[in-house]
Design a protein around this motif. Structure first.
Motif, PDB file in Angstrom:
ATOM      1  N   GLU A 112       3.343  -2.149 -14.263  1.00 46.66           N
ATOM      2  CA  GLU A 112       2.423  -1.091 -13.820  1.00 46.66           C
ATOM      3  C   GLU A 112       1.501  -1.573 -12.708  1.00 46.66           C
ATOM      4  O   GLU A 112       1.236  -0.827 -11.750  1.00 46.66           O
ATOM      5  CB  GLU A 112       1.593  -0.580 -14.997  1.00 46.66           C
ATOM      6  CG  GLU A 112       2.379   0.277 -15.942  1.00 46.66           C
ATOM      7  CD  GLU A 112       1.613   0.654 -17.188  1.00 46.66           C
ATOM      8  OE1 GLU A 112       2.020   1.632 -17.831  1.00 46.66           O
ATOM      9  OE2 GLU A 112       0.621  -0.013 -17.527  1.00 46.66           O
ATOM     10  N   LEU A 113       1.015  -2.782 -12.826  1.00 45.38           N
ATOM     11  CA  LEU A 113       0.165  -3.326 -11.762  1.00 45.38           C
ATOM     12  C   LEU A 113       0.956  -3.509 -10.469  1.00 45.38           C
ATOM     13  O   LEU A 113       0.446  -3.211  -9.376  1.00 45.38           O
ATOM     14  CB  LEU A 113      -0.474  -4.643 -12.206  1.00 45.38           C
ATOM     15  CG  LEU A 113      -1.518  -4.520 -13.323  1.00 45.38           C
ATOM     16  CD1 LEU A 113      -1.927  -5.896 -13.826  1.00 45.38           C
ATOM     17  CD2 LEU A 113      -2.728  -3.738 -12.849  1.00 45.38           C
ATOM     18  N   ALA A 114       2.205  -3.968 -10.572  1.00 42.62           N
ATOM     19  CA  ALA A 114       3.060  -4.085  -9.383  1.00 42.62           C
ATOM     20  C   ALA A 114       3.330  -2.709  -8.787  1.00 42.62           C
ATOM     21  O   ALA A 114       3.347  -2.545  -7.556  1.00 42.62           O
ATOM     22  CB  ALA A 114       4.378  -4.771  -9.750  1.00 42.62           C
ATOM     23  N   THR A 115       3.514  -1.708  -9.635  1.00 44.19           N
ATOM     24  CA  THR A 115       3.725  -0.340  -9.162  1.00 44.19           C
ATOM     25  C   THR A 115       2.501   0.161  -8.411  1.00 44.19           C
ATOM     26  O   THR A 115       2.620   0.784  -7.349  1.00 44.19           O
ATOM     27  CB  THR A 115       4.027   0.600 -10.352  1.00 44.19           C
ATOM     28  OG1 THR A 115       5.143   0.094 -11.070  1.00 44.19           O
ATOM     29  CG2 THR A 115       4.309   2.011  -9.887  1.00 44.19           C
ATOM     30  N   LEU A 116       1.339  -0.094  -8.978  1.00 53.37           N
ATOM     31  CA  LEU A 116       0.096   0.354  -8.343  1.00 53.37           C
ATOM     32  C   LEU A 116      -0.095  -0.293  -6.974  1.00 53.37           C
ATOM     33  O   LEU A 116      -0.433   0.380  -5.997  1.00 53.37           O
ATOM     34  CB  LEU A 116      -1.081   0.044  -9.265  1.00 53.37           C
ATOM     35  CG  LEU A 116      -2.411   0.666  -8.940  1.00 53.37           C
ATOM     36  CD1 LEU A 116      -2.309   2.180  -8.872  1.00 53.37           C
ATOM     37  CD2 LEU A 116      -3.438   0.265  -9.984  1.00 53.37           C
ATOM     38  N   ILE A 117       0.161  -1.587  -6.876  1.00 54.21           N
ATOM     39  CA  ILE A 117       0.039  -2.285  -5.587  1.00 54.21           C
ATOM     40  C   ILE A 117       1.072  -1.755  -4.600  1.00 54.21           C
ATOM     41  O   ILE A 117       0.748  -1.491  -3.437  1.00 54.21           O
ATOM     42  CB  ILE A 117       0.177  -3.815  -5.787  1.00 54.21           C
ATOM     43  CG1 ILE A 117      -1.048  -4.350  -6.538  1.00 54.21           C
ATOM     44  CG2 ILE A 117       0.349  -4.525  -4.444  1.00 54.21           C
ATOM     45  CD1 ILE A 117      -0.895  -5.764  -7.041  1.00 54.21           C
ATOM     46  N   THR A 118       2.299  -1.573  -5.060  1.00 54.32           N
ATOM     47  CA  THR A 118       3.347  -1.030  -4.193  1.00 54.32           C
ATOM     48  C   THR A 118       2.986   0.369  -3.716  1.00 54.32           C
ATOM     49  O   THR A 118       3.179   0.714  -2.544  1.00 54.32           O
ATOM     50  CB  THR A 118       4.696  -1.006  -4.943  1.00 54.32           C
ATOM     51  OG1 THR A 118       4.992  -2.322  -5.394  1.00 54.32           O
ATOM     52  CG2 THR A 118       5.819  -0.512  -4.042  1.00 54.32           C
ATOM     53  N   SER A 127      10.503   6.030   2.803  1.00 55.69           N
ATOM     54  CA  SER A 127      11.495   5.223   2.084  1.00 55.69           C
ATOM     55  C   SER A 127      10.923   4.511   0.861  1.00 55.69           C
ATOM     56  O   SER A 127      11.676   4.115  -0.022  1.00 55.69           O
ATOM     57  CB  SER A 127      12.126   4.200   3.031  1.00 55.69           C
ATOM     58  OG  SER A 127      11.135   3.313   3.517  1.00 55.69           O
ATOM     59  N   GLY A 128       9.620   4.361   0.796  1.00 52.62           N
ATOM     60  CA  GLY A 128       9.000   3.605  -0.294  1.00 52.62           C
ATOM     61  C   GLY A 128       9.027   4.300  -1.638  1.00 52.62           C
ATOM     62  O   GLY A 128       8.879   3.657  -2.681  1.00 52.62           O
ATOM     63  N   TRP A 129       9.243   5.627  -1.650  1.00 49.11           N
ATOM     64  CA  TRP A 129       9.245   6.351  -2.926  1.00 49.11           C
ATOM     65  C   TRP A 129      10.348   5.852  -3.847  1.00 49.11           C
ATOM     66  O   TRP A 129      10.200   5.897  -5.070  1.00 49.11           O
ATOM     67  CB  TRP A 129       9.378   7.860  -2.676  1.00 49.11           C
ATOM     68  CG  TRP A 129      10.717   8.278  -2.168  1.00 49.11           C
ATOM     69  CD1 TRP A 129      11.109   8.389  -0.865  1.00 49.11           C
ATOM     70  CD2 TRP A 129      11.847   8.624  -2.961  1.00 49.11           C
ATOM     71  NE1 TRP A 129      12.413   8.786  -0.789  1.00 49.11           N
ATOM     72  CE2 TRP A 129      12.899   8.938  -2.067  1.00 49.11           C
ATOM     73  CE3 TRP A 129      12.089   8.698  -4.328  1.00 49.11           C
ATOM     74  CZ2 TRP A 129      14.157   9.313  -2.499  1.00 49.11           C
ATOM     75  CZ3 TRP A 129      13.349   9.079  -4.755  1.00 49.11           C
ATOM     76  CH2 TRP A 129      14.362   9.385  -3.847  1.00 49.11           C
ATOM     77  N   LYS A 130      11.457   5.347  -3.273  1.00 53.50           N
ATOM     78  CA  LYS A 130      12.566   4.855  -4.105  1.00 53.50           C
ATOM     79  C   LYS A 130      12.136   3.627  -4.910  1.00 53.50           C
ATOM     80  O   LYS A 130      12.424   3.525  -6.105  1.00 53.50           O
ATOM     81  CB  LYS A 130      13.780   4.529  -3.245  1.00 53.50           C
ATOM     82  CG  LYS A 130      14.377   5.737  -2.565  1.00 53.50           C
ATOM     83  CD  LYS A 130      15.475   5.335  -1.601  1.00 53.50           C
ATOM     84  CE  LYS A 130      15.907   6.523  -0.775  1.00 53.50           C
ATOM     85  NZ  LYS A 130      16.832   6.158   0.274  1.00 53.50           N
ATOM     86  N   LEU A 131      11.454   2.715  -4.251  1.00 59.16           N
ATOM     87  CA  LEU A 131      10.978   1.511  -4.931  1.00 59.16           C
ATOM     88  C   LEU A 131       9.926   1.863  -5.991  1.00 59.16           C
ATOM     89  O   LEU A 131       9.980   1.375  -7.123  1.00 59.16           O
ATOM     90  CB  LEU A 131      10.401   0.519  -3.927  1.00 59.16           C
ATOM     91  CG  LEU A 131       9.860  -0.790  -4.486  1.00 59.16           C
ATOM     92  CD1 LEU A 131      10.966  -1.567  -5.191  1.00 59.16           C
ATOM     93  CD2 LEU A 131       9.235  -1.617  -3.384  1.00 59.16           C
ATOM     94  N   ILE A 132       9.000   2.743  -5.619  1.00 52.23           N
ATOM     95  CA  ILE A 132       7.968   3.158  -6.573  1.00 52.23           C
ATOM     96  C   ILE A 132       8.601   3.862  -7.763  1.00 52.23           C
ATOM     97  O   ILE A 132       8.246   3.606  -8.915  1.00 52.23           O
ATOM     98  CB  ILE A 132       6.925   4.066  -5.888  1.00 52.23           C
ATOM     99  CG1 ILE A 132       6.156   3.282  -4.829  1.00 52.23           C
ATOM    100  CG2 ILE A 132       5.959   4.651  -6.913  1.00 52.23           C
ATOM    101  CD1 ILE A 132       5.288   4.136  -3.937  1.00 52.23           C
ATOM    102  N   GLY A 133       9.561   4.740  -7.492  1.00 53.74           N
ATOM    103  CA  GLY A 133      10.255   5.444  -8.575  1.00 53.74           C
ATOM    104  C   GLY A 133      10.979   4.486  -9.512  1.00 53.74           C
ATOM    105  O   GLY A 133      10.953   4.658 -10.737  1.00 53.74           O
ATOM    106  N   CYS A 134      11.615   3.462  -8.948  1.00 51.52           N
ATOM    107  CA  CYS A 134      12.300   2.463  -9.778  1.00 51.52           C
ATOM    108  C   CYS A 134      11.302   1.696 -10.646  1.00 51.52           C
ATOM    109  O   CYS A 134      11.558   1.447 -11.834  1.00 51.52           O
ATOM    110  CB  CYS A 134      13.099   1.500  -8.912  1.00 51.52           C
ATOM    111  SG  CYS A 134      14.565   2.253  -8.185  1.00 51.52           S
TER     112      CYS A 134
END
Length: 191
Positions: A88-94, A108-115
């Motif tokens: 979750e912390l990595a998601t928040l930073i991303t 393009s970043g939504w894919k990484l956040i979604g994963c």
């Protein structure tokens, strides 16, 4: 940008609160005399209204002497929730990096956040499932008065928020028009 980061931050706070509070499983019973006995078990400690000190580490060696399976599963659930917090912390930073980045990062970043969000939800739902399984099958919880408590509910809400955010990101990426820097104007000479 900060208001857009609020839902992932709320999910992270819910998970952290559930780790820090001993309210995953609780037991409450009122005696005939009117006195109330309460016991709260968290991922890492157990608190009782009659013990001195009121809280102790859980599960400890005495708890695990007769039931290694229970202790292994309980500790696995605690590990999974701690791991989910890191995700979750990595998601928040991303999320913050993507939102602060340029057009390409946002598109393009939504894919990484979604994963990240789906990985977080999967880990949290696994931990929730382990706890629910232990609650339903372990003999120590078969006495009437035991219930899954609000820390368990907090993680359920956190995992659900992660799933909803991942689905919302995917839907918005496919349905919303691309972010354009400028609009083309009609050429007055060719008209």
């Amino acid at each position: 940008m900060l208001t857009q980061a609020l839902p992932p931050a709320i999910a992270t706070v819910l998970t952290i609160v559930s780790i820090l509070t001993p309210h995953w499983v609780s037991y409450t019973v009122t005696a005939d005399t009117g006195s109330k006995f309460q016991k709260y078990i968290g991922l890492h400690k157990s608190c009782s209204s009659v013990d001195d000190p009121t809280c102790r580490p859980f599960p400890n060696d005495d708890d695990c002497r007769d039931d290694q399976f229970f202790c292994s599963m309980w500790r696995s659930s605690g590990f999974l929730i701690s791991f989910a917090t890191i995700v979750e912390l990595a998601t928040l930073i991303t999320f913050l990096v993507v939102m602060a980045g340029g057009k390409y990062k946002r598109e393009s970043g939504w894919k990484l956040i979604g994963c990240f969000l789906l990985a977080d939800a999967a880990v949290e739902f696994a931990s929730i499932g382990i706890m629910a399984y232990l609650f339903d099958t372990d003999s120590q919880f078969s006495i009437p008065g035991w219930s899954l408590d609000w820390s368990w509910v907090l993680v359920t809400v956190s995992a659900s928020v992660s799933v909803v955010l991942a689905v919302g990101l995917a839907v918005s990426a496919w349905l919303l028009p691309p972010e354009d820097d400028y609009e083309y104007l009609e050429d007055p000479i060719d008209s």
